[in-house]
Design a protein around this motif. Structure first.
Motif, PDB file in Angstrom:
ATOM      1  N   ALA A 208      52.147 -75.975 -23.875  1.00 46.10           N
ATOM      2  CA  ALA A 208      51.627 -75.554 -25.187  1.00 46.10           C
ATOM      3  C   ALA A 208      52.314 -76.327 -26.312  1.00 46.10           C
ATOM      4  O   ALA A 208      51.671 -76.697 -27.307  1.00 46.10           O
ATOM      5  CB  ALA A 208      51.834 -74.048 -25.361  1.00 46.10           C
ATOM      6  N   TRP A 209      53.621 -76.586 -26.166  1.00 44.35           N
ATOM      7  CA  TRP A 209      54.342 -77.377 -27.172  1.00 44.35           C
ATOM      8  C   TRP A 209      53.751 -78.782 -27.246  1.00 44.35           C
ATOM      9  O   TRP A 209      53.566 -79.331 -28.348  1.00 44.35           O
ATOM     10  CB  TRP A 209      55.826 -77.436 -26.807  1.00 44.35           C
ATOM     11  CG  TRP A 209      56.659 -78.188 -27.806  1.00 44.35           C
ATOM     12  CD1 TRP A 209      57.269 -77.683 -28.921  1.00 44.35           C
ATOM     13  CD2 TRP A 209      56.982 -79.592 -27.781  1.00 44.35           C
ATOM     14  NE1 TRP A 209      57.938 -78.683 -29.595  1.00 44.35           N
ATOM     15  CE2 TRP A 209      57.781 -79.870 -28.925  1.00 44.35           C
ATOM     16  CE3 TRP A 209      56.670 -80.637 -26.911  1.00 44.35           C
ATOM     17  CZ2 TRP A 209      58.266 -81.141 -29.212  1.00 44.35           C
ATOM     18  CZ3 TRP A 209      57.150 -81.911 -27.197  1.00 44.35           C
ATOM     19  CH2 TRP A 209      57.937 -82.148 -28.333  1.00 44.35           C
ATOM     20  N   GLU A 211      50.704 -79.685 -26.516  1.00 45.20           N
ATOM     21  CA  GLU A 211      49.380 -79.627 -27.156  1.00 45.20           C
ATOM     22  C   GLU A 211      49.505 -79.690 -28.675  1.00 45.20           C
ATOM     23  O   GLU A 211      48.649 -80.269 -29.350  1.00 45.20           O
ATOM     24  CB  GLU A 211      48.661 -78.338 -26.738  1.00 45.20           C
ATOM     25  CG  GLU A 211      48.174 -78.343 -25.299  1.00 45.20           C
ATOM     26  CD  GLU A 211      47.513 -77.033 -24.917  1.00 45.20           C
ATOM     27  OE1 GLU A 211      46.341 -77.059 -24.504  1.00 45.20           O
ATOM     28  OE2 GLU A 211      48.184 -75.977 -25.040  1.00 45.20           O
ATOM     29  N   THR A 212      50.574 -79.129 -29.208  1.00 42.65           N
ATOM     30  CA  THR A 212      50.790 -79.101 -30.653  1.00 42.65           C
ATOM     31  C   THR A 212      51.510 -80.344 -31.162  1.00 42.65           C
ATOM     32  O   THR A 212      51.229 -80.833 -32.272  1.00 42.65           O
ATOM     33  CB  THR A 212      51.605 -77.855 -31.052  1.00 42.65           C
ATOM     34  OG1 THR A 212      50.890 -76.689 -30.637  1.00 42.65           O
ATOM     35  CG2 THR A 212      51.849 -77.801 -32.556  1.00 42.65           C
ATOM     36  N   ASN A 213      52.441 -80.884 -30.355  1.00 39.87           N
ATOM     37  CA  ASN A 213      53.374 -81.907 -30.848  1.00 39.87           C
ATOM     38  C   ASN A 213      53.227 -83.279 -30.196  1.00 39.87           C
ATOM     39  O   ASN A 213      54.082 -84.137 -30.410  1.00 39.87           O
ATOM     40  CB  ASN A 213      54.810 -81.410 -30.636  1.00 39.87           C
ATOM     41  CG  ASN A 213      55.111 -80.162 -31.428  1.00 39.87           C
ATOM     42  OD1 ASN A 213      55.288 -80.201 -32.631  1.00 39.87           O
ATOM     43  ND2 ASN A 213      55.156 -79.021 -30.740  1.00 39.87           N
ATOM     44  N   TRP A 214      52.151 -83.524 -29.454  1.00 38.44           N
ATOM     45  CA  TRP A 214      52.055 -84.784 -28.727  1.00 38.44           C
ATOM     46  C   TRP A 214      52.067 -86.003 -29.650  1.00 38.44           C
ATOM     47  O   TRP A 214      52.583 -87.061 -29.274  1.00 38.44           O
ATOM     48  CB  TRP A 214      50.826 -84.799 -27.823  1.00 38.44           C
ATOM     49  CG  TRP A 214      49.493 -84.819 -28.510  1.00 38.44           C
ATOM     50  CD1 TRP A 214      48.719 -83.760 -28.847  1.00 38.44           C
ATOM     51  CD2 TRP A 214      48.767 -85.988 -28.933  1.00 38.44           C
ATOM     52  NE1 TRP A 214      47.555 -84.171 -29.453  1.00 38.44           N
ATOM     53  CE2 TRP A 214      47.556 -85.538 -29.513  1.00 38.44           C
ATOM     54  CE3 TRP A 214      49.005 -87.355 -28.865  1.00 38.44           C
ATOM     55  CZ2 TRP A 214      46.606 -86.416 -30.033  1.00 38.44           C
ATOM     56  CZ3 TRP A 214      48.061 -88.236 -29.388  1.00 38.44           C
ATOM     57  CH2 TRP A 214      46.877 -87.762 -29.962  1.00 38.44           C
ATOM     58  N   ARG A 215      51.546 -85.864 -30.835  1.00 38.14           N
ATOM     59  CA  ARG A 215      51.555 -87.014 -31.757  1.00 38.14           C
ATOM     60  C   ARG A 215      52.984 -87.415 -32.112  1.00 38.14           C
ATOM     61  O   ARG A 215      53.292 -88.603 -32.249  1.00 38.14           O
ATOM     62  CB  ARG A 215      50.760 -86.681 -33.018  1.00 38.14           C
ATOM     63  CG  ARG A 215      49.254 -86.561 -32.773  1.00 38.14           C
ATOM     64  CD  ARG A 215      48.499 -86.139 -34.023  1.00 38.14           C
ATOM     65  NE  ARG A 215      47.073 -85.999 -33.763  1.00 38.14           N
ATOM     66  CZ  ARG A 215      46.524 -84.903 -33.233  1.00 38.14           C
ATOM     67  NH1 ARG A 215      47.280 -83.870 -32.922  1.00 38.14           N
ATOM     68  NH2 ARG A 215      45.213 -84.852 -33.025  1.00 38.14           N
ATOM     69  N   ASP A 223      60.891 -85.474 -31.495  1.00 38.44           N
ATOM     70  CA  ASP A 223      59.904 -84.947 -30.556  1.00 38.44           C
ATOM     71  C   ASP A 223      59.897 -85.761 -29.263  1.00 38.44           C
ATOM     72  O   ASP A 223      59.759 -85.195 -28.164  1.00 38.44           O
ATOM     73  CB  ASP A 223      58.508 -84.966 -31.176  1.00 38.44           C
ATOM     74  CG  ASP A 223      58.304 -83.844 -32.193  1.00 38.44           C
ATOM     75  OD1 ASP A 223      59.154 -82.927 -32.231  1.00 38.44           O
ATOM     76  OD2 ASP A 223      57.317 -83.893 -32.944  1.00 38.44           O
ATOM     77  N   HIS A 307      43.359 -81.711 -23.093  1.00 36.24           N
ATOM     78  CA  HIS A 307      44.590 -82.243 -23.687  1.00 36.24           C
ATOM     79  C   HIS A 307      44.793 -83.696 -23.284  1.00 36.24           C
ATOM     80  O   HIS A 307      45.147 -84.539 -24.127  1.00 36.24           O
ATOM     81  CB  HIS A 307      45.802 -81.408 -23.267  1.00 36.24           C
ATOM     82  CG  HIS A 307      47.092 -81.962 -23.785  1.00 36.24           C
ATOM     83  ND1 HIS A 307      47.325 -82.173 -25.130  1.00 36.24           N
ATOM     84  CD2 HIS A 307      48.213 -82.399 -23.145  1.00 36.24           C
ATOM     85  CE1 HIS A 307      48.534 -82.693 -25.298  1.00 36.24           C
ATOM     86  NE2 HIS A 307      49.103 -82.839 -24.109  1.00 36.24           N
TER      87      HIS A 307
END
Length: 378
Positions: A208-209, A211-215, A223, A307
């Motif tokens: 889930a992290w 999905e939010t922070n992949w960029r 990150d 994702h």
């Protein structure tokens, strides 16, 4: 539990294997500081650097300057880039050069490169003089989070991937995050598949992290370090429990049974499919197969595939240039998987995101039917 940060601002992840325990150091400047690090941890050792022509050109000079500055005798051994390098003829060449330059049993074979170089150099270290020192300096994201950790080394056979090798642990892993900035977007994405894998195996919070922070992982900085350290910590925990893959270490092969079959079907042609892309498609297939068997909700398979699509990874067989042949070809490759036991198929399947498990004695007819459906997907 958070990986420890050392006084130099590096993140340290220990791999606990009793007298063979070692550290993974993650952070900036590790190539430039390699000489000082090796002189401190392995005083008096000479070094054979095994690298490929591409990586050696970019990062070899800085590494060699660092070793020279620390007074470490060293010799560079350069191989061709690509999966085709993992074969007996190249292994023989590497071994011969190590011996020709009179490196002793206590000296170090240092792998500077991605997974191919790490596997090849590690196998050479395992067999030269019945075992030399070994240091991993992974230069790809995939190698930093997966292949450099845990001691799997080896080469390929015409019968399949990684079928010849040894478990041989490094004495140290130096994961320099700066070198990842020299990767192509495709190479970085391929490595990201292995990062996502750790969330899909048993850490739904990490998935889930991502999905939010992949960029942020792609951009670098905190990150990226967090994603690499979390991945290494997850693998280190599994390796400490099951070093030689007699138990739950097989979970780390999520997506790999399908993925390795796809690599074999493309003749390991990196222009068509690289390892991380095969793993991405393979993980999607593992979840779709799990859903077909009623093991997990179809929406979990959709969620994880979405994702991987979002970051630009392939998720379908139709995305592989030139195709992968027919069901018989894929089943033949799956039959050579290392997890096959007494002719019975073993897959890593899932009951949900972060709920993967080892499925033994999977019905080949069910696999064949599933692959036929996969080949028919548009």
């Amino acid at each position: 539990m958070t990986p420890a940060a050392d006084p130099q601002g590096l993140t340290r992840v220990p791999v606990a294997l009793a007298e063979r325990s070692y550290d993974i150091l993650i952070g900036s400047g590790l190539v430039r500081g390699a000489g000082a690090t090796l002189a401190e941890r392995f005083p008096g050792r000479a070094v054979a650097i095994v690298t490929d022509a591409h990586v050696g050109e970019i990062h070899g000079p800085a590494l060699e300057a660092s070793l020279s500055g620390a007074g470490i005798r060293h010799h560079r051994i350069t191989v061709a880039p690509g999966e085709a390098t993992k074969r007996f003829a190249v292994l023989e060449e590497v071994v011969d050069q190590i011996l020709a330059h009179r490196l002793e049993r206590g000296d170090i074979v240092l792998a500077l490169g991605g997974g191919v170089v790490g596997d090849l150099a590690g196998f050479a270290a395992a067999i030269v003089r019945r075992g030399m020192g070994f240091v991993q300096m992974p230069t790809s994201l995939l190698a930093q989070v997966d292949s450099s950790v845990g001691g799997k080394t080896g080469i390929n056979s015409r019968h399949g991937k990684n079928l010849i090798g040894a478990f041989y642990q490094p004495g140290l892993v130096l994961a320099d995050t700066d070198v990842l900035d020299t990767l192509s977007t495709r190479e970085f994405r391929a490595g990201y598949a292995e990062v996502a894998k750790y969330g899909l195996i048993d850490d739904p919070g990490f998935f889930a992290w991502l999905e939010t922070n992949w960029r942020g992982v792609f951009q670098g900085g905190r990150d990226r370090v967090h994603a690499i350290a979390t991945s290494c910590r997850a693998k280190a925990a599994v390796v400490a429990r099951d070093e030689t893959e007699t138990g739950d270490r097989a979970l780390l092969n999520l997506g790999h049974t399908f993925g390795h079959a796809l690599e074999a079907a493309t003749a390991y042609d990196g222009a068509r499919l690289v390892h991380g892309e095969g793993v991405a498609i393979g993980m999607c297939q593992a979840f779709r197969f799990s859903a077909k068997l009623g093991l997990c909700a179809p929406m979990d398979a959709v969620r994880m595939a979405n994702h991987l699509k979002a970051v630009g990874l392939p998720t379908e067989l139709s995305e592989i240039p030139g195709g992968v042949g027919d069901v018989d070809r894929l089943m033949a490759a799956i039959g050579q998987d290392k997890k096959v036991a007494r002719g019975k198929l073993t897959f890593i399947l899932a009951r949900g995101i972060g709920e993967s498990f080892i499925a033994r004695d999977v019905d080949p007819a069910a696999v064949r039917e599933f692959l036929a459906e996969e080949l028919a997907r548009d």
